[in-house]
Enzyme design. Sequence first.
Site, PDB file in Angstrom:
ATOM      1  N   CYS A 288       0.786  -1.245   0.000  1.00 55.89           N
ATOM      2  CA  CYS A 288       0.000   0.000   0.000  1.00 55.89           C
ATOM      3  C   CYS A 288       0.815   1.291   0.000  1.00 55.89           C
ATOM      4  O   CYS A 288       0.235   2.377   0.012  1.00 55.89           O
ATOM      5  CB  CYS A 288      -1.008   0.045   1.145  1.00 55.89           C
ATOM      6  N   ASP A 289       2.144   1.214  -0.011  1.00 60.97           N
ATOM      7  CA  ASP A 289       2.926   2.452  -0.014  1.00 60.97           C
ATOM      8  C   ASP A 289       4.318   2.233  -0.621  1.00 60.97           C
ATOM      9  O   ASP A 289       5.325   2.618  -0.044  1.00 60.97           O
ATOM     10  CB  ASP A 289       3.037   3.008   1.408  1.00 60.97           C
ATOM     11  N   ILE A 290       4.346   1.635  -1.815  1.00 60.67           N
ATOM     12  CA  ILE A 290       5.616   1.426  -2.502  1.00 60.67           C
ATOM     13  C   ILE A 290       6.074   2.760  -3.073  1.00 60.67           C
ATOM     14  O   ILE A 290       5.346   3.423  -3.808  1.00 60.67           O
ATOM     15  CB  ILE A 290       5.479   0.376  -3.629  1.00 60.67           C
TER      16      ILE A 290
END
Length: 181
Positions: free
Chosen positions: A50-52
Amino acid sequence: MPKGSLDFHLFHEEKDSKVLDWKTRYQIALGTARGLAYLHEKCRDCIIHCDIKPENILLDSELCPKVADFGLAKFVGREFSRVLTTIRGTVGYLAPEWISGMPITAKADVYSNGMTLFEIISGRRNTESVGQKFGFFPIWIARKINEDGEILSLLDHKVEGNADLEELNKACKVASWCHPR
């Protein structure tokens, strides 16, 4: 991690910092993709990060990437193909399904990884203006590839054109394929 974040190496020019050469960038891109494949396919539950983004890719002493910061991650059982959740992540890396309120899948990480790959290639943030105007980063790169085919113009100027053209072409295509048309 001894070498810090990928973000530091791409965007923060320090007097004593060494520019990441193309070979290293390419290996970081491959290692990051392998890490995501592991999270999505090999773990007992699928893990959607969810936060690459470059800040969440840490580099060990050999500059081998490690996906980090699982604070926003979502665990999805193998029996579920998608999950409804509130928006998670960072502007510039959010997949369209986050914004539209649709259920997300591991493809949200693929989208973010594509944006990160564009940044690895170009050495610029995906939210920076391109040329005289601001444009959507994936479209700008696709246009450059299709119009003049001069992919070296996409490469970070700090690499000074020293890149394997086949790898660069492949990386540009993969980054483009990570985004819906």
